[in-house]
Scaffold this motif. Structure first.
Motif, PDB file in Angstrom:
ATOM      1  N   ALA A   7       6.685   0.773   1.469  1.00  0.00           N
ATOM      2  CA  ALA A   7       5.562   1.693   2.247  1.00  0.00           C
ATOM      3  C   ALA A   7       6.580   2.889   2.823  1.00  0.00           C
ATOM      4  CB  ALA A   7       4.844   0.974   3.064  1.00  0.00           C
ATOM      5  N   LYS A  45       5.665   3.212  -5.107  1.00  0.00           N
ATOM      6  CA  LYS A  45       4.385   2.532  -5.528  1.00  0.00           C
ATOM      7  C   LYS A  45       4.508   2.056  -6.889  1.00  0.00           C
ATOM      8  CE  LYS A  45       1.808   6.341  -3.319  1.00  0.00           C
ATOM      9  NZ  LYS A  45       1.958   6.049  -2.230  1.00  0.00           N
ATOM     10  N   GLU A  67       7.922   5.037   0.069  1.00  0.00           N
ATOM     11  CA  GLU A  67       6.895   5.456  -0.614  1.00  0.00           C
ATOM     12  C   GLU A  67       6.974   5.029  -2.044  1.00  0.00           C
ATOM     13  OE1 GLU A  67       6.292   9.677  -0.042  1.00  0.00           O
ATOM     14  OE2 GLU A  67       5.906   9.490   1.956  1.00  0.00           O
TER      15      GLU A  67
END
Length: 89
Positions: free
Chosen positions: A37, A42, A40
């Motif tokens: 997180a 994903k 960032e």
């Protein structure tokens, strides 16, 4: 890249930077989720045709494809996939 790889590399970096002094540090799933997180990161699941592609085969075929394309002008080359071809079906 999997979460397991990230955790393993983090352990390796910790070992290289601080030696055995922090050997009890735990790179848990919670740590991994916060790390992803914060940076960032994903994850995406590949499915359908994109999962069936063998990248080595494509890399081996690219020189042959490029050689064939050199016989044509750029305005005569049209890139089309199934979605564009069958969009009204």
């Amino acid at each position: 890249m999997t979460g397991e790889i990230i955790q393993t590399k983090a352990k390796e970096f910790l070992q290289k930077m601080y030696g055995d002094s922090n050997s009890k540090f735990n790179f848990s799933i919670g740590w991994l989720e916060r790390f992803k997180a914060r940076h960032e990161i994903k994850s995406y699941r590949r499915f359908g045709e994109s999962d069936s592609v063998v990248m080595e085969t494509i890399e081996d075929a690219l020189p042959q494809i490029r050689a064939k394309l050199e016989n044509f002008d750029w305005e005569d080359i049209y890139n089309m996939d199934e979605t564009d071809l069958f969009y009204r079906l």
